[in-house]
Design a protein around this motif. Sequence first.
Motif, short mmCIF file in Angstrom:
data_model
loop_
_atom_site.label_atom_id
_atom_site.label_comp_id
_atom_site.label_asym_id
_atom_site.label_seq_id
_atom_site.Cartn_x
_atom_site.Cartn_y
_atom_site.Cartn_z
N ASP A 140 44.45 -42.22 -1.77
CA ASP A 140 44.03 -43.12 -0.70
C ASP A 140 44.40 -44.54 -1.13
OD1 ASP A 140 42.32 -44.93 0.85
OD2 ASP A 140 41.27 -43.12 1.51
N ALA A 141 45.04 -45.28 -0.25
CA ALA A 141 45.49 -46.63 -0.59
C ALA A 141 44.34 -47.57 -0.93
CB ALA A 141 46.31 -47.21 0.56
N ASN A 142 43.10 -47.18 -0.60
CA ASN A 142 41.93 -47.99 -0.93
C ASN A 142 41.29 -47.59 -2.26
OD1 ASN A 142 41.87 -49.59 1.49
ND2 ASN A 142 41.11 -47.80 2.59
N ASN A 143 41.80 -46.55 -2.88
CA ASN A 143 41.20 -46.04 -4.12
C ASN A 143 41.79 -46.79 -5.32
OD1 ASN A 143 40.04 -44.60 -6.19
ND2 ASN A 143 40.60 -42.59 -5.39
N ALA A 144 41.28 -47.99 -5.55
CA ALA A 144 41.85 -48.87 -6.58
C ALA A 144 41.76 -48.26 -7.97
CB ALA A 144 41.14 -50.23 -6.55
N ARG A 145 40.67 -47.58 -8.27
CA ARG A 145 40.49 -47.00 -9.60
C ARG A 145 41.56 -45.94 -9.89
NH1 ARG A 145 35.90 -46.43 -13.00
NH2 ARG A 145 36.16 -44.76 -14.53
N SER A 146 41.78 -45.06 -8.94
CA SER A 146 42.78 -44.02 -9.11
C SER A 146 44.18 -44.59 -9.21
CB SER A 146 42.70 -43.03 -7.94
OG SER A 146 43.65 -42.00 -8.09
N ILE A 147 44.49 -45.59 -8.38
CA ILE A 147 45.82 -46.20 -8.41
C ILE A 147 46.08 -46.88 -9.75
CG2 ILE A 147 47.26 -48.00 -7.38
CD1 ILE A 147 45.76 -47.37 -4.72
N ALA A 148 45.08 -47.58 -10.28
CA ALA A 148 45.23 -48.23 -11.58
C ALA A 148 45.46 -47.20 -12.68
CB ALA A 148 43.98 -49.06 -11.89
#
Length: 204
Positions: A140-148
């Motif tokens: 999800d583009a809002n999932n900052a923790r996962s993206i990092a």
Amino acid sequence: MNLDFTKSYILENDRVQLRPLRQEDFEHLLPFSINEPELWTYSLTPGDGEENLKAYMDMAFLNRTKQDSYPFIVFDKQTQKYAGSTRFYDVNRQHNTLQLGYTWYGKDFQGTGLNKNCKFLMLLFAFEELHVHRVEFRADANNARSIAAMKSLGCKVEGVLRSNCDSPGGRRDSIILSILRDEWLNGIKENLHAKLERINDDMA
């Protein structure tokens, strides 16, 4: 790609063991489902609550039968406790690619280096045992923790698919990241291994 969906693959190092998810693992994962429902905030297939977890696992087993997914349960050797789950999915033999995802860990295991150990083992297996050309990650583009977390592995951002799928919270934008085999062999593997050595030394 030589992934055998009938075979029981065990991926492990000194910190973690990943083994195939089984029906009896319901009892290991249920406490997370009941006590930490927020773990599935960004999940397209929620596992919060007993009924959702059962459906979540049934889907994983069905997709393994269809030779689309290969789900694992994660065991933390440091604490001697089950920590969560992850899987290979969207396995494409024609194009020799797969996705890595459906990953979640209980709160006590987040930020401990467990995820990097899991991802290293899975990427090593994908690129050097299965010889895939590309491993894709989505979130999800809002999932900052996962993206990092994905960026810290060495994943490259390819773009965002706008409103590309339904989610429990409504339509979502999905960010796409990937690692190519040449990138893995020419730097990412070495860099990630060095990070793991520092993390595991600190946790020893």
